[in-house]
Motif scaffolding. Structure first.
Motif, PDB file in Angstrom:
ATOM      1  N   ILE A   1       0.861  -1.184   0.000  1.00 47.37           N
ATOM      2  CA  ILE A   1       0.000   0.000   0.000  1.00 47.37           C
ATOM      3  C   ILE A   1       0.895   1.230   0.000  1.00 47.37           C
ATOM      4  CG2 ILE A   1      -1.748   1.303   1.253  1.00 47.37           C
ATOM      5  CD1 ILE A   1      -2.674  -1.323   2.483  1.00 47.37           C
ATOM      6  N   ASN A   2       0.743   2.070  -1.010  1.00 46.87           N
ATOM      7  CA  ASN A   2       1.521   3.305  -1.116  1.00 46.87           C
ATOM      8  C   ASN A   2       0.583   4.478  -1.283  1.00 46.87           C
ATOM      9  OD1 ASN A   2       4.069   2.060  -1.085  1.00 46.87           O
ATOM     10  ND2 ASN A   2       3.890   1.577  -3.257  1.00 46.87           N
ATOM     11  N   VAL A   3       0.823   5.559  -0.535  1.00 50.72           N
ATOM     12  CA  VAL A   3       0.083   6.804  -0.730  1.00 50.72           C
ATOM     13  C   VAL A   3       0.846   7.586  -1.788  1.00 50.72           C
ATOM     14  CG1 VAL A   3      -0.731   8.936   0.333  1.00 50.72           C
ATOM     15  CG2 VAL A   3      -0.748   6.801   1.641  1.00 50.72           C
ATOM     16  N   ILE A   4       0.244   7.721  -2.953  1.00 47.34           N
ATOM     17  CA  ILE A   4       0.908   8.386  -4.069  1.00 47.34           C
ATOM     18  C   ILE A   4       0.851   9.900  -3.906  1.00 47.34           C
ATOM     19  CG2 ILE A   4       0.841   8.757  -6.560  1.00 47.34           C
ATOM     20  CD1 ILE A   4      -0.203   5.898  -6.799  1.00 47.34           C
ATOM     21  N   GLU A   5      -0.329  10.418  -3.553  1.00 46.79           N
ATOM     22  CA  GLU A   5      -0.473  11.852  -3.402  1.00 46.79           C
ATOM     23  C   GLU A   5      -1.595  12.138  -2.423  1.00 46.79           C
ATOM     24  OE1 GLU A   5      -1.190  15.809  -6.193  1.00 46.79           O
ATOM     25  OE2 GLU A   5      -0.850  13.863  -7.128  1.00 46.79           O
ATOM     26  N   LYS A   6      -1.492  13.265  -1.726  1.00 44.77           N
ATOM     27  CA  LYS A   6      -2.586  13.706  -0.863  1.00 44.77           C
ATOM     28  C   LYS A   6      -2.737  15.203  -0.990  1.00 44.77           C
ATOM     29  CE  LYS A   6       0.096  14.112   3.413  1.00 44.77           C
ATOM     30  NZ  LYS A   6       0.183  13.691   4.786  1.00 44.77           N
ATOM     31  N   ARG A   7      -3.975  15.663  -0.931  1.00 43.71           N
ATOM     32  CA  ARG A   7      -4.293  17.083  -1.063  1.00 43.71           C
ATOM     33  C   ARG A   7      -5.309  17.460   0.005  1.00 43.71           C
ATOM     34  NH1 ARG A   7      -3.158  19.390  -6.355  1.00 43.71           N
ATOM     35  NH2 ARG A   7      -1.107  18.485  -6.695  1.00 43.71           N
TER      36      ARG A   7
END
Length: 154
Positions: A107-113
């Motif tokens: 599980i990887n968080v690619i981007e967050k806004r």
């Protein structure tokens, strides 16, 4: 950097040991060492007699002992500081995940806004799927799933 620290530790340790070995010789005793010890012919009293206090060491002996004690204190302080920094470095490496024991991250968080101060959007990759997730104070919800992220710039 590691070589410099290792060299510094070795040099300071060698300096401490050399400072300990440079102590002046002990003053010669009044009695002759080659003569056999005198055997007391009178019986020992029940209570020991008061003995004269031992003479104070010379200023040269005291200076040498203070210098070596000061050097030992500095080396000990440097050693403790080194151990503290090494511990923080290892804990930081453990916290960032660089010491993983054979487990692969799926599980990887690619981007967050941030949409507001209380809500966020995340693009999370699980295996070969990408999921758009919204997070707020009330809930976390998967909005959509897609195989590839469309290129918005072209």
């Amino acid at each position: 950097m590691k070589k410099v620290l290792l060299t510094l530790c070795l040099l300071s340790t060698a300096f401490v040991y050399s400072a300990d070995n440079k102590q002046p010789p002990a003053p010669a005793s009044i009695q002759d060492i080659s003569a056999p010890p005198a055997v007391p012919t009178t019986p020992m009293p029940a209570e020991p007699a008061l003995q004269a206090p031992t003479p104070l060491p010379s200023s040269e002996e005291m200076t040498t002992s203070y210098e070596s004690a000061f050097v030992r204190m500095l080396v000990t302080l440097l050693g403790i500081l080194f151990l503290v920094f090494a511990t923080f470095w290892i804990l930081r490496r453990l916290g960032s995940g660089k010491f993983k024991m054979g487990s692969s991250r799926t599980i990887n968080v690619i981007e967050k806004r941030a949409l507001s101060s209380k809500s966020m959007l995340y693009i999370v990759e699980i295996g070969n799927k990408k999921i758009l997730i919204s997070e707020s104070q009330a809930e976390v919800r998967a909005l959509t799933t897609f195989e590839e992220i469309p290129d918005l710039e072209s």
